[in-house]
Design a protein around this motif. Structure first.
Motif, PDB file in Angstrom:
ATOM      1  N   GLY A  47       0.834  -1.210   0.000  1.00  0.00           N
ATOM      2  CA  GLY A  47       0.000   0.000   0.000  1.00  0.00           C
ATOM      3  C   GLY A  47       0.863   1.252   0.000  1.00  0.00           C
ATOM      4  N   GLU A  70       0.652  -2.105  -4.687  1.00  0.00           N
ATOM      5  CA  GLU A  70      -0.384  -1.071  -4.568  1.00  0.00           C
ATOM      6  C   GLU A  70      -1.599  -1.465  -5.404  1.00  0.00           C
ATOM      7  N   GLN A  72      -4.102   0.631  -6.453  1.00  0.00           N
ATOM      8  CA  GLN A  72      -4.657   1.633  -7.372  1.00  0.00           C
ATOM      9  C   GLN A  72      -3.701   1.964  -8.530  1.00  0.00           C
ATOM     10  N   ALA A  98      -2.729  -7.030  -1.657  1.00  0.00           N
ATOM     11  CA  ALA A  98      -1.876  -7.638  -0.635  1.00  0.00           C
ATOM     12  C   ALA A  98      -2.387  -9.026  -0.227  1.00  0.00           C
ATOM     13  N   ASN A 116       2.705   0.891   5.879  1.00  0.00           N
ATOM     14  CA  ASN A 116       2.702   2.293   6.269  1.00  0.00           C
ATOM     15  C   ASN A 116       1.313   2.900   6.130  1.00  0.00           C
ATOM     16  N   THR A 195       6.301   9.052   5.187  1.00  0.00           N
ATOM     17  CA  THR A 195       5.400   8.792   4.063  1.00  0.00           C
ATOM     18  C   THR A 195       4.549  10.057   3.868  1.00  0.00           C
ATOM     19  N   TYR A 197       1.261  10.300   4.140  1.00  0.00           N
ATOM     20  CA  TYR A 197       0.288  10.370   5.230  1.00  0.00           C
ATOM     21  C   TYR A 197       0.948  10.805   6.534  1.00  0.00           C
TER      22      TYR A 197
HETATM   23  N1  SAM Z   1       1.559   4.248   2.531  1.00  0.00           N
HETATM   24  C1  SAM Z   1       1.095   5.523   2.004  1.00  0.00           C
HETATM   25  C2  SAM Z   1       1.360   6.632   3.001  1.00  0.00           C
HETATM   26  O1  SAM Z   1       1.653   6.315   4.173  1.00  0.00           O
HETATM   27  O2  SAM Z   1       1.298   7.798   2.628  1.00  0.00           O
HETATM   28  C3  SAM Z   1      -0.391   5.463   1.600  1.00  0.00           C
HETATM   29  C4  SAM Z   1      -1.361   5.201   2.719  1.00  0.00           C
HETATM   30  S1  SAM Z   1      -3.049   5.071   2.156  1.00  0.00           S
HETATM   31  C5  SAM Z   1      -3.975   5.338   3.596  1.00  0.00           C
HETATM   32  C6  SAM Z   1      -3.248   3.310   1.951  1.00  0.00           C
HETATM   33  C7  SAM Z   1      -2.781   2.806   0.592  1.00  0.00           C
HETATM   34  O3  SAM Z   1      -2.831   1.379   0.603  1.00  0.00           O
HETATM   35  C8  SAM Z   1      -3.652   3.263  -0.571  1.00  0.00           C
HETATM   36  O4  SAM Z   1      -2.827   3.746  -1.614  1.00  0.00           O
HETATM   37  C9  SAM Z   1      -4.404   1.992  -0.996  1.00  0.00           C
HETATM   38  O5  SAM Z   1      -4.690   1.965  -2.375  1.00  0.00           O
HETATM   39  C10 SAM Z   1      -3.412   0.907  -0.611  1.00  0.00           C
HETATM   40  N2  SAM Z   1      -4.032  -0.375  -0.284  1.00  0.00           N
HETATM   41  C11 SAM Z   1      -5.096  -0.571   0.536  1.00  0.00           C
HETATM   42  N3  SAM Z   1      -5.399  -1.882   0.625  1.00  0.00           N
HETATM   43  C12 SAM Z   1      -4.492  -2.538  -0.159  1.00  0.00           C
HETATM   44  C13 SAM Z   1      -4.295  -3.899  -0.497  1.00  0.00           C
HETATM   45  N4  SAM Z   1      -5.095  -4.843  -0.003  1.00  0.00           N
HETATM   46  N5  SAM Z   1      -3.280  -4.214  -1.338  1.00  0.00           N
HETATM   47  C14 SAM Z   1      -2.480  -3.239  -1.856  1.00  0.00           C
HETATM   48  N6  SAM Z   1      -2.616  -1.927  -1.563  1.00  0.00           N
HETATM   49  C15 SAM Z   1      -3.609  -1.571  -0.738  1.00  0.00           C
END
Ligand code: SAM
Length: 217
Positions: A47, A70, A72, A98, A116, A195, A197
């Motif tokens: 992610g 990721e 998206q 994931a 993260n 990161t 976020y």
């Molecule tokens: N890690 C980054 C940060 O800390 O800035 C992004 C955090 S964001 C809240 C969560 C990210 O995880 C999103 O980009 C989402 O698309 C990705 N994500 C959520 N569930 C996921 C999964 N099952 N497999 C892969 N990516 C995932």
């Protein structure tokens, strides 16, 4: 977090199959050594969002290989743009879920898994979607080398408490735990890579929770 769809990002991803693997067939093992052109150690961020963390790590450690996993496409495109701008040959982007991590990576292949600011999924009925739920932990255990470990950061106290419990119940060992990462000793703070976020929540004054943990060896 859902990013607004960016057509340029979709096109960029589609134009670069050598850098982005999209929804690979879970029944076929991926030859990571072939994709990277070497067999250096592999670290995965699950992610990655817009990828500031993983692209910074990849730039700092050209002797290691990094995979941004990721969901998206737009996020994958943003990471890819940075990879191409910085010439990061040691970074691959995997657009997938994931939940399939153990089909994307072989057993005992990975040194570190970074989680993260994972989506918190606060409702009890969504517990199984949390990336620290036991079914995810068992997949990480499979993929990690015996000496490998997980590094987890979040601003969400509920997800942090849940994750500590979930990992503890699973029988994991904690090597580092902080409930205020940004106010730890200078040598810890200096090593931390923020990161997107984390930057946003820390700027609001929120504490950042962090832990490093490993499975039984
Ligand atoms: N890690 C980054 C940060 O800390 O800035 C992004 C955090 S964001 C809240 C969560 C990210 O995880 C999103 O980009 C989402 O698309 C990705 N994500 C959520 N569930 C996921 C999964 N099952 N497999 C892969 N990516 C995932």
């Amino acid at each position: 977090m859902r990013l607004r769809n960016k057509p340029w990002a979709v096109k960029l991803v589609n134009d670069h199959p050598e850098s982005v693997l999209q929804n690979p067939d879970p029944d076929k093992k991926i030859d990571w050594a072939e994709r990277f052109g070497n067999d250096h150690p592999i670290e995965i961020e699950v992610g990655s969002g817009k990828g500031h963390f993983i692209t910074t790590l990849a730039e700092m450690h050209p002797d290691k290989n990094y995979v941004a996993l990721e969901l998206q496409t737009t996020a994958a495109g943003i990471i890819l743009r940075t990879k191409l701008e910085k010439g990061l040959d040691n970074l691959q982007i995997l657009r997938g879920d994931a939940a399939d991590i153990n089909s994307f990576f072989g057993k005992n292949t990975t040194d570190v898994i970074y989680l993260n600011f994972s989506d918190p999924w606060p409702k009890t009925r969504h517990e199984k979607r949390r990336l620290t739920y036991k079914s995810f932990l068992s997949k990480y255990e499979e993929v990690l080398k015996p000496e490998g470990h997980i590094e987890f950061k979040t601003d969400n106290s509920g997800l942090f408490a849940y994750s500590v419990q979930s990992m503890n119940n699973y029988g994991m060992f904690f090597d580092f735990v902080s409930v205020d990462l940004h106010h730890e000793k200078p040598e810890i703070v200096e090593k931390n890579i923020e990161t997107e976020y984390e930057h946003k929540f820390a700027a609001k004054g929120n504490p950042i929770y962090a832990l490093h943990a490993h499975f039984e060896t």
